[in-house]
Design an enzyme around this catalytic site. Structure first.
Site, short mmCIF file in Angstrom:
data_model
loop_
_atom_site.label_atom_id
_atom_site.label_comp_id
_atom_site.label_asym_id
_atom_site.label_seq_id
_atom_site.Cartn_x
_atom_site.Cartn_y
_atom_site.Cartn_z
N ILE A 461 0.81 -1.22 0.00
CA ILE A 461 0.00 0.00 0.00
C ILE A 461 0.84 1.27 0.00
O ILE A 461 0.46 2.23 -0.62
CB ILE A 461 -1.12 0.03 1.05
CG1 ILE A 461 -0.64 -0.37 2.44
CG2 ILE A 461 -2.24 -0.89 0.66
CD1 ILE A 461 -1.76 -0.25 3.49
N GLY A 463 4.64 1.21 -0.15
CA GLY A 463 6.07 0.92 -0.21
C GLY A 463 6.47 -0.37 0.49
O GLY A 463 7.66 -0.63 0.67
N LYS A 687 7.97 -1.15 14.27
CA LYS A 687 6.56 -1.28 14.60
C LYS A 687 5.76 -0.86 13.38
O LYS A 687 6.29 -0.21 12.48
CB LYS A 687 6.18 -0.31 15.74
CG LYS A 687 6.81 -0.61 17.07
CD LYS A 687 6.29 0.42 18.07
CE LYS A 687 6.90 0.21 19.44
NZ LYS A 687 6.33 1.14 20.43
N VAL A 689 3.46 1.46 11.22
CA VAL A 689 3.47 2.93 11.25
C VAL A 689 2.27 3.60 10.59
O VAL A 689 2.11 4.80 10.67
CB VAL A 689 4.75 3.52 10.61
CG1 VAL A 689 5.98 3.11 11.39
CG2 VAL A 689 4.88 3.12 9.15
N GLU A 691 -1.16 3.59 11.02
CA GLU A 691 -2.36 4.13 11.69
C GLU A 691 -2.08 5.34 12.60
O GLU A 691 -2.83 6.31 12.58
CB GLU A 691 -3.07 3.06 12.54
CG GLU A 691 -3.11 1.67 11.98
CD GLU A 691 -3.83 1.55 10.67
OE1 GLU A 691 -3.22 1.03 9.73
OE2 GLU A 691 -4.98 1.97 10.57
#
Lengths: 733, 166
Positions: A461, A463, A687, A689, A691
């Site tokens: 979506i 990269g 982690k 990223v 949202e």
């Protein structure tokens, strides 16, 4: 901070498919053109709520070029078209299939439908009133009563959180803030309207090309809608022109498949922009009453309130714990309703429900800080979840991630140190999101020239595939440019979950790393034969395998890969299937600086600092881009966006002129701060990223407006009219 | 009923028979099969379908095919040469100015037209030059950075081959 021991991971690598995109070569769903292709178009309800008395398709069928007209009558009991009741403006009534899109449009206009218009519920607050119109006839609702014992209407779902002694906490509080907040339906407004093309094949299978965030999800949903087996469908996902959660779900894919099976020809259905607004999957609006209590020292002692989610015909509820957010609050009494309204059922939009609830929560905390004379930064640091605390998601935190992100944002924004002029103000807000994980995969094969081919089912979506290539290149010590990543369709890869919920790079990045490590092991084993050494005595570095301590005895990755083609064990490959991986929350903090014109109410965003706890940035440039884009969307919800429904439940701004999203001149450069403290389970400490960036922006603007002119605007978007109204109200008070 | 029109697209002459209600965007995408130009709204609001028509940018969804008779059109397919990316294209990739990519063709066409008219724009001028091109993914920061960077490089013959990547 880049890790010096890494060569590819952590680098600012441009999108590997970038050259194809910027030259117009990349195929998006609407670029699919097939021989003999037909075009479908949907007839939609003009009413928010009505009964269908009759449908007359005779004139439409007679129009030259019309191949098929499908109504509920033709669907043999399926629920893909309205049968007796239309429940929102845009609800699907019929599909025309024709030789070209213009004929299909003309034919749709020739279908005559006799409606009996019914009352509609379009606002969740009014919609629960005991005498409100019923939004969906025959729908199962909860038995929830008002203080007089009268049953609320249209409450499809109810939940609550009750913890501690809330009444005692309010009685003992030094400051209490209570406000009512409202937020409207909010459209993701990706630039690519959904398009799909289905082609039925002899033997009964159907291939479907579509723009989606997960091909297997679409396959399951179409199979469910048409009551056919998943194995009959092959779903081919294309480059996605933006989704932000909406393209997790079906648009007209089931209708295209059904029409193709009926006609025996390929059928394309393109949703136009107006249809996107009428029948997309926007974020829900809500009505929130929230009361928050604190002691003199700033510690928040209680949260009490009710949220009514504007849940569309499905009456979708939200996550109630978000009203508490990433803070330690001992006493809680919250109640949430999912209210049925005559609108399409809301879908996911980046951190679903979080921006709306952050607006209420972060505004109340800000108001408490001002009442108690405490700095808005300090009150958040005081209450932030810390190392050793257990989050509402059930995770015990290993670091002070939120506090460190607040401090990083404050430092970048020079909080308290900038000279603000009259009518200028700064506001801070925080957000949290625990990223998901889910089934995914990576399959790796090396070619004779040492290039590396990766296959995955995970849709790219923003990269993802570039990041997967960086990870594979890192493990195999080859340049990123030697790695290609292909997206597999549902016939080519095992079940793969959605690219949503900030989990794609987290999960598929892990799959890429493990698959590459498998390929690396195989590479060393093969090289051991060539170099006549034990695998344990070999090292892989700079694209070469050599005997440790004897760099002259080496062989290139290409030579090993080439030689392996004829070896007993075969080509060099690696693969990994991920099920689930433990996850952690991540935190985002925005500091907005605004200038308010008290005469017109216009709010000008002067500066925005967006800090985020990202674990480790696998590609800082792509991470910054996601943060800037998400923050812009949140700012836009704060200042300009929202779907407007009139009293009859019709959308008044179903186009990009009236539903205005930010243009380049509307936005300042967004300053990002990446807080990189690692995370145990993500690939290289990363982690998710995607949202967190969208959560705090609107609330940060609200708090900045208060700082600038001393009024609290509690309804989104905070338009000039609402700012002026709040200023007028303050003068009257 | 159709009309025969002639137009030059990216330097190549075409004769096309078009229905009067077909837009230039439809002629490009459906009849000439040049699908790089995108349809985002069909009401002239999003700029995804931007092309250069006789030297000026237009939203091709608001131009009828018959109006383009005798015109010279440049689309995204005509910005790069076969071997080389235009500096704007190169910078959009290298500076992270592309996410979903659906608005990108329009953004690049508008940027190239802007730099043709004003080779040294300020960031504010770039923002105004792109005001007709909506992007939902980037928040524009990296797009502006990329166009600024391209403007600097455009003086130098530092073009790169299409196939090469970093």
């Amino acid at each position: 901070m880049p890790n010096p021991s890494l060569n590819s991971v952590g680098k600012r690598v441009g999108r590997l498919n970038g050259p194809d995109i910027v030259t117009g070569r990349t195929l998006y769903a609407d670029d699919i053109q097939l021989q003999e292709m037909l075009h479908g178009r949907v007839l939609r309800s003009p009413h928010a709520h009505a009964l269908i008395r009759s449908i007359d398709t005779r004139k439409a069928r007679k129009l030259p070029g019309v191949v098929d007209v499908i109504t509920a009558e033709e669907t043999d009991g399926l629920s893909i078209l309205a049968r007796k009741e239309v429940r929102y403006q845009g609800d699907k009534v019929a599909v025309v299939v024709a030789e070209n899109p213009d004929i299909a449009l003309d034919a749709v206009e020739l279908i005559e439908v006799d409606y009996q218009v019914l009352g509609s519920a379009t606002d969740p607050f009014e919609g629960i009133a005991p005498n409100a119109p019923v939004a969906v006839r025959g729908a199962k609702n909860e038995d929830v009563r008002d203080e007089n014992g009268k049953r609320y209407r249209n409450v499809a779902a109810r939940d609550e959180i009750v913890q501690g002694d809330v009444d005692a906490a309010f009685a003992k509080a030094d400051a209490v803030v209570e406000n009512i907040y409202r937020a409207p339906y909010w459209h993701q407004t990706y630039m690519e309207p959904n398009s799909c093309t289905a082609q039925a094949q002899p033997g009964g299978r159907v291939t479907l090309w579509t723009s989606c965030q997960g091909s297997f999800n679409i396959r399951s949903a179409v199979a469910d809608a048409l009551k056919i087996g998943e194995g009959r469908l092959r779903v081919v996902p294309l480059e996605m022109g933006g989704g932000f959660g909406a393209k997790n779900r079906l648009f007209c894919e089931a209708h295209a498949v059904f029409a193709s099976i009926r006609t025996g020809r390929p059928v394309k259905i393109l949703i136009n922009r107006e249809e996107e607004f009428l029948d997309g999957h926007p974020a829900p609006g809500c009505w929130v009453r929230l009361k928050t209590a604190a002691r003199k020292d700033g510690s928040i002692t209680a949260v009490e309130g009710r949220i009514l989610w504007d849940g569309g015909i499905g009456g979708r509820n939200g996550n109630l714990a978000r009203l508490v957010g990433p803070y330690n609050v001992p006493n809680i009494r919250l109640e949430g309703f999912g209210v049925r309204t005559n609108k399409p059922t809301p879908g996911a939009y980046r951190a679903p429900g979080a921006p709306q609830t952050a607006m209420a929560r972060e505004s109340n905390i800000d108001a408490l800080a001002h009442k108690l004379g405490i700095d808005p930064i300090d009150i958040r640091l005081k209450n932030a979840v810390r190392k050793g605390d257990r989050t509402s998601g059930g995770v015990t935190l290993p670091h002070d991630w939120l506090a460190n992100t607040i401090k990083a944002a404050a430092k970048e924004a020079r909080w308290g140190k900038t000279g603000l002029k009259k009518n200028q103000g700064m506001g801070i807000a925080c957000g949290d999101w625990q990223n998901g994980s889910g089934p995914t995969n990576a399959f790796i094969a090396l070619s004779e020239d040492g290039s590396v081919q990766v296959l995955t089912g995970q849709v790219d979506i923003t990269g993802l595939h570039t990041v997967m290539a960086q990870i594979v290149a890192e493990v195999l010590t080859v340049p990123v440019g030697k790695v290609t990543v292909q997206l597999g369709d549902t016939d080519k890869v095992p079940y793969t979950s959605l690219s949503a919920g900030s989990k794609a790079a987290y999960s598929a990045g892990t799959a890429a790393r493990k698959a590459a490590e498998g390929a690396r092991e195989r590479l060393l084993q093969e090289a051991a034969d060539i170099l006549e050494a034990a695998p344990a005595d070999l090292e892989l570095k700079g694209g070469k395998v050599s005997v440790i301590g004897l760099p002259s005895r080496s062989v290139t990755v290409a030579d090993v890969a080439s030689s392996a083609m004829d070896s007993n064990d075969g080509p060099v490959t690696g693969q990994w299937i991920v099920g689930k991986i433990p996850t952690y929350p991540s935190y985002s903090v925005n500091i907005a600086t605004v200038e308010v014109d008290p005469g017109t109410g216009r709010v000008h965003l002067l500066d925005l600092v967006a800090a985020q706890d990202v674990g480790r940035a696998l590609n800082p440039m792509l991470v910054e881009g996601q943060i800037q884009g998400g923050a812009t969307q949140s700012i836009a919800y704060g200042m300009m966006e929202g779907m407007i429904y009139d009293e009859e439940g019709r959308v008044r701004n179903a186009n990009l002129l009236d539903y205005a999203i930010p243009t380049a001149p509307d936005m300042p450069d967004i300053r990002t701060v990446l807080v990189e403290e690692g995370c145990e389970h993500g690939p290289y400490g990363a982690k998710g990223v995607g949202e967190p960036p969208i959560i705090p922006g609107a609330a940060a603007v609200a708090n900045a407006i208060y700082d600038a002119v001393g009024v609290r605007v509690t309804e989104l978007p905070m338009t000039p009219e609402r700012v002026v109204a709040a200023l007028d109200q303050a003068r009257e008070d | 009923m159709t009309h025969d029109i002639e137009l030059t697209v990216n330097g190549v002459a075409h004769s096309v028979s078009v229905e009067p209600r077909k837009t230039l965007l439809s002629v490009l995408r459906d009849q000439l099969h040049m699908t790089g130009t995108k349809e985002g709204c069909s009401t002239g609001d999003c700029g995804a379908c931007t092309v250069i028509l006789d030297g000026k940018t237009v939203t091709s969804c608001l131009v009828l095919g018959v109006e383009a008779d005798g015109s010279d059109v440049t689309t995204i397919e005509g910005i790069a040469t076969c071997e080389e990316l235009h500096p704007v294209q190169e910078a959009i990739v290298e500076k992270g100015g592309v996410q979903c990519g659906f608005c990108t063709a329009g953004i690049i066409v508008s940027s190239v037209a802007l730099l043709n008219e004003n080779p040294k724009p300020t960031p504010d001028q770039i923002r105004r030059g792109l005001a007709g091109n909506l992007c939902r993914c980037t928040g524009y920061t990296k797009v502006i950075e990329a166009v600024t960077d391209a403007a600097k490089k455009i003086k130098k013959p530092a073009r790169r081959k299409v196939s090469k990547r970093k």
